[in-house]
Scaffold this active site. Sequence first.
Site, short mmCIF file in Angstrom:
data_model
loop_
_atom_site.label_atom_id
_atom_site.label_comp_id
_atom_site.label_asym_id
_atom_site.label_seq_id
_atom_site.Cartn_x
_atom_site.Cartn_y
_atom_site.Cartn_z
N ASN A 9 0.86 -1.17 0.00
CA ASN A 9 0.00 0.00 0.00
C ASN A 9 0.90 1.22 0.00
OD1 ASN A 9 -1.77 2.11 0.56
ND2 ASN A 9 -2.89 1.01 2.14
N ARG A 94 -2.73 -1.89 -3.40
CA ARG A 94 -3.80 -0.89 -3.33
C ARG A 94 -3.53 0.13 -4.44
NH1 ARG A 94 -4.17 4.43 0.27
NH2 ARG A 94 -6.28 5.09 -0.27
N HIS A 182 -11.50 5.37 -0.90
CA HIS A 182 -11.43 4.63 0.36
C HIS A 182 -12.27 3.36 0.33
CE1 HIS A 182 -10.24 8.61 2.49
NE2 HIS A 182 -9.16 7.88 2.27
N ASN A 212 -5.74 11.34 7.67
CA ASN A 212 -5.16 12.46 6.93
C ASN A 212 -5.94 12.68 5.64
OD1 ASN A 212 -3.08 14.51 6.67
ND2 ASN A 212 -2.31 13.29 4.96
N GLY A 213 -6.38 11.57 5.03
CA GLY A 213 -7.39 11.60 3.99
C GLY A 213 -8.70 11.19 4.64
N ARG A 242 -5.81 18.49 2.48
CA ARG A 242 -6.71 18.76 1.37
C ARG A 242 -7.93 19.54 1.84
NH1 ARG A 242 -7.06 12.67 -0.63
NH2 ARG A 242 -5.61 12.24 1.07
N GLY A 329 -7.32 6.48 11.15
CA GLY A 329 -6.46 7.02 12.20
C GLY A 329 -7.13 7.93 13.20
N ILE A 330 -7.83 8.95 12.72
CA ILE A 330 -8.51 9.89 13.62
C ILE A 330 -9.78 9.25 14.16
CG2 ILE A 330 -9.68 12.12 13.76
CD1 ILE A 330 -7.78 13.11 11.54
N GLU A 380 -7.37 -2.49 5.37
CA GLU A 380 -7.34 -2.53 3.91
C GLU A 380 -6.44 -3.66 3.41
OE1 GLU A 380 -7.78 2.21 2.89
OE2 GLU A 380 -5.92 1.48 3.78
#
Length: 395
Positions: A9, A94, A182, A212-213, A242, A329-330, A380
Amino acid sequence: MTDAILVLNAGSSSIKFAIYAHTNVRSPALMSGKVINLSHTPQFLANGVDGRPLPQKNMMTFDETTTHENIVSWLLGWVEHENQGYTIRCVGHRVVHGGRDYAKPILLTTSIISQLKALVPLAPLHQPHSLSAIAAVSKWAPKLPQVACFDTSYHYTQEPLARFFALPREWYDRGIIRYGFHGLSYQYIANSLPCYLGELAEGRVIVAHLGNGASMCAMKKRQSVATSMGFTALDGLMMGQRCGSLDPGVVVHLVRHYKMSIEEIEHMLYNDSGLLGVSGISNNMQVLQNSSHPHAKQAIELFCYKAVQELSSLVSTINGIDAIVFTAGIGENSAQIRQQICDRLTWLGVSLDTGANTTHQHVISHPDSLVKVLIIPTNEELIIAQETQSLITTQ
């Protein structure tokens, strides 16, 4: 020697990897890890099957000029020759964008790789790195089967209206549509929902992939109905770097009145916006949460405001809501962000159990909440391994 599937990935600043037994991809990974800080001083981190950290490798020979292809070549050699006796039988990748043609994983050929290169403008932060990893594997073992698993594929169940932009029809015919991303994460969550929700898994669920995304996906019967990202991974939620949804007139204004080039605008929207742009401090949510600067606080509040705005919109696409899932992550690690988002959703009947949320339990909604709220860690790499093994064994 153990026959293995290698999963790669490749991101903009890191390369994640995992190794699964070729004959049993439902078992935990034999090994997983990542190479981080690719644009500065690469660092290698890995864990064995029991979660035990493996010895770090000296990567002093690499620096900021090192390419993704260099790192993947090094990693391949480490896995098979220097490591614990794994023989790589196939590699799953990925790949962020599959365009209009690839609605499921595919065995890579020279022709298909060329087609994927043509999609680089649609995912400039990700697609080139996936292609570099594919190229490195091809050079290392030209006959080794490689499979591409696409982040866009999961969203092919959406009805046509969900994919349209209100532009002249000729642009739809040329592929200017909402693709969504995603998808590998959403596929994993969709597969996992029955374990957490039972029969409610087939109901109306919104998954918030916050990292982060960041994006969201509205599901019904565990299929994608609508999602926040569109033609590119810029759309929808505010992210680490972004901007998320943006009035297109802003871009026209920047070109016309500030004489900004397309390249300058692209860099700003992809790299200098989001949490980093609003705070002026960092794109890392943990850093911002630890900061006392008012701009950090404002960036966090805007992130949550935009998340609530997007989730509220997605509710209408599935005619209500039965459950919310936080992941990535978040979503998995920030009790503060989950609390701030859910505090704005009381009108939907959302009520959190503060203790469960603070301790990161799987179910964090209060027993009286009309909407179930969960934390489900995404995986993933497991989806890629399973899809790769399935495709290879049917060839």
